[in-house]
Write a protein that holds these residues in place. Structure first.
Motif, PDB file in Angstrom:
ATOM      1  N   GLU A   1      94.400  59.293 102.538  1.00 41.99           N
ATOM      2  CA  GLU A   1      93.357  58.265 102.414  1.00 41.99           C
ATOM      3  C   GLU A   1      92.141  58.598 103.279  1.00 41.99           C
ATOM      4  N   ILE A   2      92.371  59.015 104.500  1.00 46.86           N
ATOM      5  CA  ILE A   2      91.215  59.312 105.370  1.00 46.86           C
ATOM      6  C   ILE A   2      90.549  60.623 104.949  1.00 46.86           C
ATOM      7  N   PHE A   3      91.351  61.587 104.494  1.00 49.24           N
ATOM      8  CA  PHE A   3      90.736  62.834 104.004  1.00 49.24           C
ATOM      9  C   PHE A   3      89.890  62.577 102.759  1.00 49.24           C
ATOM     10  N   GLU A   4      90.338  61.631 101.901  1.00 50.99           N
ATOM     11  CA  GLU A   4      89.589  61.333 100.669  1.00 50.99           C
ATOM     12  C   GLU A   4      88.148  60.950 100.978  1.00 50.99           C
ATOM     13  N   THR A   5      87.954  60.164 102.041  1.00 51.03           N
ATOM     14  CA  THR A   5      86.595  59.728 102.382  1.00 51.03           C
ATOM     15  C   THR A   5      85.899  60.735 103.300  1.00 51.03           C
ATOM     16  N   ASN A   6      86.515  61.021 104.455  1.00 53.55           N
ATOM     17  CA  ASN A   6      85.810  61.789 105.488  1.00 53.55           C
ATOM     18  C   ASN A   6      85.589  63.255 105.109  1.00 53.55           C
ATOM     19  N   PHE A   7      86.529  63.840 104.369  1.00 58.64           N
ATOM     20  CA  PHE A   7      86.398  65.265 104.043  1.00 58.64           C
ATOM     21  C   PHE A   7      86.106  65.502 102.559  1.00 58.64           C
ATOM     22  N   PHE A   8      86.994  65.017 101.672  1.00 60.39           N
ATOM     23  CA  PHE A   8      86.756  65.272 100.239  1.00 60.39           C
ATOM     24  C   PHE A   8      85.497  64.541  99.771  1.00 60.39           C
ATOM     25  N   GLY A   9      85.185  63.404 100.412  1.00 62.49           N
ATOM     26  CA  GLY A   9      83.948  62.687 100.071  1.00 62.49           C
ATOM     27  C   GLY A   9      82.738  63.579 100.282  1.00 62.49           C
ATOM     28  N   MET A  10      82.725  64.269 101.419  1.00 66.26           N
ATOM     29  CA  MET A  10      81.623  65.192 101.722  1.00 66.26           C
ATOM     30  C   MET A  10      81.595  66.328 100.693  1.00 66.26           C
ATOM     31  N   LEU A  11      82.781  66.857 100.339  1.00 61.30           N
ATOM     32  CA  LEU A  11      82.824  67.947  99.345  1.00 61.30           C
ATOM     33  C   LEU A  11      82.313  67.482  97.987  1.00 61.30           C
ATOM     34  N   ARG A  12      82.695  66.249  97.585  1.00 58.63           N
ATOM     35  CA  ARG A  12      82.243  65.725  96.276  1.00 58.63           C
ATOM     36  C   ARG A  12      80.720  65.614  96.242  1.00 58.63           C
ATOM     37  N   VAL A  13      80.153  65.099  97.324  1.00 57.84           N
ATOM     38  CA  VAL A  13      78.694  64.929  97.349  1.00 57.84           C
ATOM     39  C   VAL A  13      78.017  66.307  97.324  1.00 57.84           C
ATOM     40  N   CYS A  14      78.546  67.257  98.098  1.00 60.22           N
ATOM     41  CA  CYS A  14      77.961  68.612  98.097  1.00 60.22           C
ATOM     42  C   CYS A  14      78.009  69.209  96.688  1.00 60.22           C
ATOM     43  N   ALA A  15      79.153  69.063  96.025  1.00 62.51           N
ATOM     44  CA  ALA A  15      79.287  69.641  94.676  1.00 62.51           C
ATOM     45  C   ALA A  15      78.297  68.994  93.709  1.00 62.51           C
ATOM     46  N   ALA A  16      78.015  67.710  93.912  1.00 63.07           N
ATOM     47  CA  ALA A  16      77.110  67.008  92.988  1.00 63.07           C
ATOM     48  C   ALA A  16      75.639  67.383  93.218  1.00 63.07           C
ATOM     49  N   VAL A  17      75.266  67.706  94.451  1.00 58.69           N
ATOM     50  CA  VAL A  17      73.841  67.962  94.728  1.00 58.69           C
ATOM     51  C   VAL A  17      73.485  69.454  94.747  1.00 58.69           C
ATOM     52  N   LEU A  18      74.463  70.321  94.984  1.00 58.01           N
ATOM     53  CA  LEU A  18      74.125  71.739  95.162  1.00 58.01           C
ATOM     54  C   LEU A  18      73.498  72.403  93.928  1.00 58.01           C
ATOM     55  N   PRO A  19      73.966  72.098  92.707  1.00 59.52           N
ATOM     56  CA  PRO A  19      73.298  72.749  91.562  1.00 59.52           C
ATOM     57  C   PRO A  19      71.800  72.466  91.552  1.00 59.52           C
ATOM     58  N   HIS A  20      71.412  71.226  91.850  1.00 58.87           N
ATOM     59  CA  HIS A  20      69.993  70.850  91.894  1.00 58.87           C
ATOM     60  C   HIS A  20      69.265  71.603  93.021  1.00 58.87           C
ATOM     61  N   MET A  21      69.881  71.655  94.192  1.00 62.61           N
ATOM     62  CA  MET A  21      69.230  72.328  95.327  1.00 62.61           C
ATOM     63  C   MET A  21      69.128  73.835  95.091  1.00 62.61           C
ATOM     64  N   ARG A  22      70.178  74.419  94.498  1.00 63.54           N
ATOM     65  CA  ARG A  22      70.116  75.867  94.233  1.00 63.54           C
ATOM     66  C   ARG A  22      69.006  76.178  93.247  1.00 63.54           C
ATOM     67  N   GLU A  23      68.868  75.298  92.248  1.00 60.74           N
ATOM     68  CA  GLU A  23      67.827  75.522  91.244  1.00 60.74           C
ATOM     69  C   GLU A  23      66.435  75.469  91.875  1.00 60.74           C
ATOM     70  N   ARG A  24      66.273  74.536  92.816  1.00 59.39           N
ATOM     71  CA  ARG A  24      64.960  74.409  93.483  1.00 59.39           C
ATOM     72  C   ARG A  24      64.799  75.432  94.605  1.00 59.39           C
ATOM     73  N   ARG A  25      65.888  76.075  94.974  1.00 65.23           N
ATOM     74  CA  ARG A  25      65.913  77.030  96.086  1.00 65.23           C
ATOM     75  C   ARG A  25      65.399  76.402  97.377  1.00 65.23           C
ATOM     76  N   ALA A  26      65.864  75.154  97.608  1.00 60.24           N
ATOM     77  CA  ALA A  26      65.504  74.434  98.833  1.00 60.24           C
ATOM     78  C   ALA A  26      66.438  73.251  99.011  1.00 60.24           C
ATOM     79  N   GLY A  27      66.595  72.837 100.248  1.00 63.56           N
ATOM     80  CA  GLY A  27      67.380  71.624 100.494  1.00 63.56           C
ATOM     81  C   GLY A  27      68.054  71.651 101.856  1.00 63.56           C
TER      82      GLY A  27
END
Ligand SMILES: NC(=O)c1ccc[n+]([C@@H]2O[C@H](COP(=O)([O-])OP(=O)(O)OC[C@H]3O[C@@H](n4cnc5c(N)ncnc54)[C@H](OP(=O)(O)O)[C@@H]3O)[C@@H](O)[C@H]2O)c1
Length: 282
Positions: free
Chosen positions: A109-135
């Motif tokens: 339960e704590i890993f779901e929020t504190n760790f996997f939560g961070m991974l989920r957000v990174c996975a969702a935003v990285l394609p956009h940031m890589r495309e812009r080559r900034a972030g």
């Protein structure tokens, strides 16, 4: 998808778009308010977005423990703002209890929020940031992500995991123009203390009950007399203005930051004994 051309005022950073998870209180809310006042376009998240709706920034619904919710939240930001310059992975909670008393479900339960939560957000935003080559990806860790504390072992485990993955991610995404940074706060006065969860076993006659109560009493006192979340917000603003940010920034009382340095220099057994005595488990 081509991104709209954006102009920034270098002095005020007007127009830069920032997403901050867990902005309904504490560190996230202080960061969101400060950046919004400085001209950033800030999107804060909460599982109950009406909870922090009075801030000078937009609140959107997001549960970082839920993949669909994260993807929808990021899509909302991109649809409204057209781009995303920085993400602050701040959502998280504390967890008290002996390692032996922690069930696998509680650890998950704590890993779901504190760790996997961070991974989920990174996975969702990285394609956009890589495309812009900034972030910027700024992960809110903890001094407890560098030193494990008694009866906070599972919380520290989530932050140690965040430290390791951020260190690797930083090298992987730098060629795409993306910065990965860790903020490591010491004890900070927020709702974190009241929101801390505890092992089920600690309420049902655990052999660790007494020493856990003593240790958590010290922890709670230090948090409630700790630094203001505004200190973290000030640091975040400085990081986002930096052209070449470091991997790690600690923030908090001098004594707590000194403990991290002392750990490197003191013999292991001595450091452990000082820590155990401080938290009254010995
Ligand atoms: N306070 C300290 O002493 C301290 C020290 C070191 C590091 N930190 C770290 O700083 C970060 C912020 O903590 P804080 O002190 O500001 O505590 P806080 O006042 O309790 O705020 C925690 C925030 O996280 C959000 N949150 C919790 N679970 C979530 C989930 N599953 N999905 C989305 N949001 C979630 C909460 O939003 P909702 O409940 O509205 O969804 C809230 O906005 C945490 O990562 C914590 O580990 C705190």
């Amino acid at each position: 998808m081509p991104q709209p051309h954006r102009c920034y005022n270098r002095l005020t950073m007007t127009g830069k778009v920032v997403l901050i998870t867990g902005a309904s209180s504490g560190i996230g809310q202080a960061c969101a308010r400060r950046l919004a006042r400085r001209g950033y376009q800030v999107f804060g998240t909460s599982r109950r977005p009406q909870a922090g709706a009075e801030g000078p920034f937009e609140m959107i619904a997001m549960d970082v423990a839920d993949e669909t919710s994260v993807r929808q939240g990021v899509a909302t930001v991109l649809a409204q703002a057209g781009s995303l310059d920085a993400v602050v992975n701040n959502a998280g909670f504390g967890f008290g209890g002996a390692v032996e008393d922690t069930s696998i479900d509680e650890a998950r339960e704590i890993f779901e929020t504190n760790f996997f939560g961070m991974l989920r957000v990174c996975a969702a935003v990285l394609p956009h940031m890589r495309e812009r080559r900034a972030g910027f990806i700024v992960n809110v860790s903890s001094l407890g992500g560098l030193i494990a504390l008694p009866f906070q072992g599972m919380y520290s485990a989530t932050k140690f995991a965040m430290e390791a993955s951020s260190e690797a991610l930083r090298m992987e995404v730098r060629p795409f123009g993306i910065h990965v940074v860790l903020i490591e706060p010491g004890d900070t006065r927020t709702d974190f203390t009241a929101n801390r969860r505890r092992t089920q076993s600690s309420q049902a006659g655990s052999p660790y009950a007494d020493s856990m109560q003593r240790a958590l009493a010290v922890v709670e006192h230090d948090e409630q007399t700790g630094t203001s979340p505004e200190e973290v917000a000030r640091l975040l603003e400085r990081i986002l203005r930096s052209r070449s940010p470091r991997l790690r920034y600690s923030v908090g009382s001098a004594s707590q930051r000194f403990a991290v340095v002392a750990r490197k220099w003191l013999p292991g057994a001595l450091f452990e004994s000082v820590l155990a005595r401080y938290y009254r488990v010995r």
